[in-house]
Design an enzyme around this catalytic site. Sequence first.
Site, PDB file in Angstrom:
ATOM      1  N   ARG A 181      66.022   3.338  16.424  1.00 17.78           N
ATOM      2  CA  ARG A 181      66.825   4.371  15.236  1.00 17.78           C
ATOM      3  C   ARG A 181      64.856   4.859  14.613  1.00 17.78           C
ATOM      4  NH1 ARG A 181      71.319   2.097  12.574  1.00 17.78           N
ATOM      5  NH2 ARG A 181      70.767   3.930  10.241  1.00 17.78           N
TER       6      ARG A 181
ATOM      7  N   TYR B  26      64.096   8.708  14.510  1.00 16.63           N
ATOM      8  CA  TYR B  26      64.602   9.102  12.971  1.00 16.63           C
ATOM      9  C   TYR B  26      63.750   8.804  12.228  1.00 16.63           C
ATOM     10  CZ  TYR B  26      68.263  10.675   9.681  1.00 16.63           C
ATOM     11  OH  TYR B  26      68.126  11.215   8.295  1.00 16.63           O
TER      12      TYR B  26
ATOM     13  N   GLY C  90      60.107   9.637  13.168  1.00  9.92           N
ATOM     14  CA  GLY C  90      60.242  11.010  12.662  1.00  9.92           C
ATOM     15  C   GLY C  90      60.250  11.902  11.090  1.00  9.92           C
TER      16      GLY C  90
ATOM     17  N   VAL D 194      79.892   6.617   9.231  1.00  5.15           N
ATOM     18  CA  VAL D 194      80.990   5.838   8.984  1.00  5.15           C
ATOM     19  C   VAL D 194      82.282   6.971   8.371  1.00  5.15           C
ATOM     20  CG1 VAL D 194      79.536   5.057   6.843  1.00  5.15           C
ATOM     21  CG2 VAL D 194      82.028   4.020   8.159  1.00  5.15           C
ATOM     22  N   VAL D 195      81.993   7.488   7.103  1.00  2.00           N
ATOM     23  CA  VAL D 195      83.421   8.154   6.851  1.00  2.00           C
ATOM     24  C   VAL D 195      84.134   9.342   7.204  1.00  2.00           C
ATOM     25  CG1 VAL D 195      83.517   9.899   5.269  1.00  2.00           C
ATOM     26  CG2 VAL D 195      82.288   8.560   4.488  1.00  2.00           C
TER      27      VAL D 195
ATOM     28  N   PHE E 205      85.786   6.633  10.138  1.00  2.00           N
ATOM     29  CA  PHE E 205      87.293   5.982   9.138  1.00  2.00           C
ATOM     30  C   PHE E 205      88.147   6.891   8.460  1.00  2.00           C
ATOM     31  CE2 PHE E 205      84.786   2.090   7.155  1.00  2.00           C
ATOM     32  CZ  PHE E 205      84.293   1.393   8.943  1.00  2.00           C
TER      33      PHE E 205
ATOM     34  N   ASP F 142      70.645  -1.968  12.539  1.00  2.00           N
ATOM     35  CA  ASP F 142      71.040  -1.315  11.525  1.00  2.00           C
ATOM     36  C   ASP F 142      71.268  -2.036   9.639  1.00  2.00           C
ATOM     37  OD1 ASP F 142      74.509  -0.234  11.872  1.00  2.00           O
ATOM     38  OD2 ASP F 142      73.983  -1.262   9.564  1.00  2.00           O
ATOM     39  N   PRO F 143      70.846  -1.112   8.836  1.00  2.00           N
ATOM     40  CA  PRO F 143      70.396  -1.855   7.569  1.00  2.00           C
ATOM     41  C   PRO F 143      71.686  -2.459   7.264  1.00  2.00           C
ATOM     42  CG  PRO F 143      69.641   0.740   7.727  1.00  2.00           C
ATOM     43  CD  PRO F 143      70.151  -0.037   9.049  1.00  2.00           C
TER      44      PRO F 143
ATOM     45  N   GLN G  85      71.402  -3.312   3.707  1.00  2.00           N
ATOM     46  CA  GLN G  85      71.882  -3.065   1.807  1.00  2.00           C
ATOM     47  C   GLN G  85      71.433  -1.227   1.773  1.00  2.00           C
ATOM     48  OE1 GLN G  85      70.864  -5.542  -0.154  1.00  2.00           O
ATOM     49  NE2 GLN G  85      68.066  -5.963   0.584  1.00  2.00           N
TER      50      GLN G  85
END
Length: 323
Positions: free
Chosen positions: A147, A150, A153, A192-193, A196, A284-285, A287
């Site tokens: 990641r 991004y 950057g 994700v949105v 899904f 992947d964070p 929270q």
Amino acid sequence: MRNYNRRKRVLVSGGAGFLGSHLVERLLDRGDEVLCVDNLFTGSKRNIERFLAHPRFEFVRHDVTFPLYVEVDQIYNLACPASPVHYQHDPVQTTKTSVHGAINMLGLAKRLNARIFQASTSEVYGDPAIHPQSESYWGNVNPIGIRSCYDEGKRCAETLFFDYHRQHKLDIRVARIFNTYGPRMHPNDGRVVSNFIMQALRGEDITIYGDGSQTRSFCYVDDLIDGFIRFMDLSAGADGSPGFPGPINLGNPVEFTIRQLAEMVIRLTASPSKMIFKPLPADDPMQRKPDITLAKKYLNDWAPSVSLEEGLNKTIRYFEEFA
Ligand code: NAD
Ligand code: UDP
Ligand code: UDP
């Protein structure tokens, strides 16, 4: 021609993307002239086709890693792929877009003495050790992971913005955007949105990465764009000094687990889809939730007003034609 001098000429880089096309629409609605600059890497002509015949709209296909000589009064720098799938597809180009793109847009702003807005991101906080995240937190970012193109950057772009501000007295606005969703997201965007909703509408399995306990805070696009414009329009000081430069968090502070999001999408689409679990991608964070105290203070009590359920319903209606 009569109104020519009163109209603002606004450049939106990344204007054919998801957020950019909504911003373009709002600026045209209020009477600005809009120059949309985009290389169509993740954006599409479809997002801007409704504006192409508009007398105050112009589209230029251009990659912001190359210099750009135009005449405008304000610049919104949004050009950069935002979905992890897209920004990891060509990570070197992602860093170039963030860094060289920022340098070119800042050089342009400097020559024109124009105010310039940077679409930064909650990713500058990385996998945060502080919760919720406020602007004073410096973040927890892996500099060499998948990641990083991004995250680093965007961090370097923030550095450039603040150095042009200090060194050249440039009038900057740096917004840290938290996860935002809505119509005109690319259906195969990988975020994700969109994933899904498309999976639910097609009756396919809903792919949860990890155990779904990681959290995000989802902002509906209209609320976010309202924040962009309020921030950009904050007036400069009475003595001519630049206004508040940020950085400022913009996002919805209501937090959900990814599993809760999946359950809500299944319910709202009345889908027969089942949830399946896949490995969590690296870095992947776990929270994410914005502290928006600063935005409320500076942006005239700005706060998101669209609930996740309401925003998802509108987004589901948009995605139905792609399913
Ligand atoms: P998007 O991918 O839909 O839009 C990005 C746009 O930039 C696309 O139209 C793409 O073609 C264009 N672009 C990419 N590289 C370019 C280049 N080198 N030259 C010219 N144009 C280029 O993504 P989005 O969600 O609309 O994101 C817009 C901005 O907001 C990005 O800078 C992103 O980092 C930032 N942001 C978005 C979110 C979010 O949740 N949507 C969160 C944080 C930050
Ligand atoms: N630049 C641009 N348009 C302009 C002015 C500058 O694209 O109208 C680019 C230019 O290519 C330069 C960069 O912005 O590389 C940074 O400009 P700046 O004036 O800050 O630095 P310098 O030209 O001294 O490198
Ligand atoms: N995610 C998921 N299933 C998907 C896509 C994403 O579980 O099909 C997870 C992803 O691992 C992350 C969260 O949803 O934890 C948000 O991912 P997204 O790519 O939308 O944005 P991010 O906030 O990670 O940049």
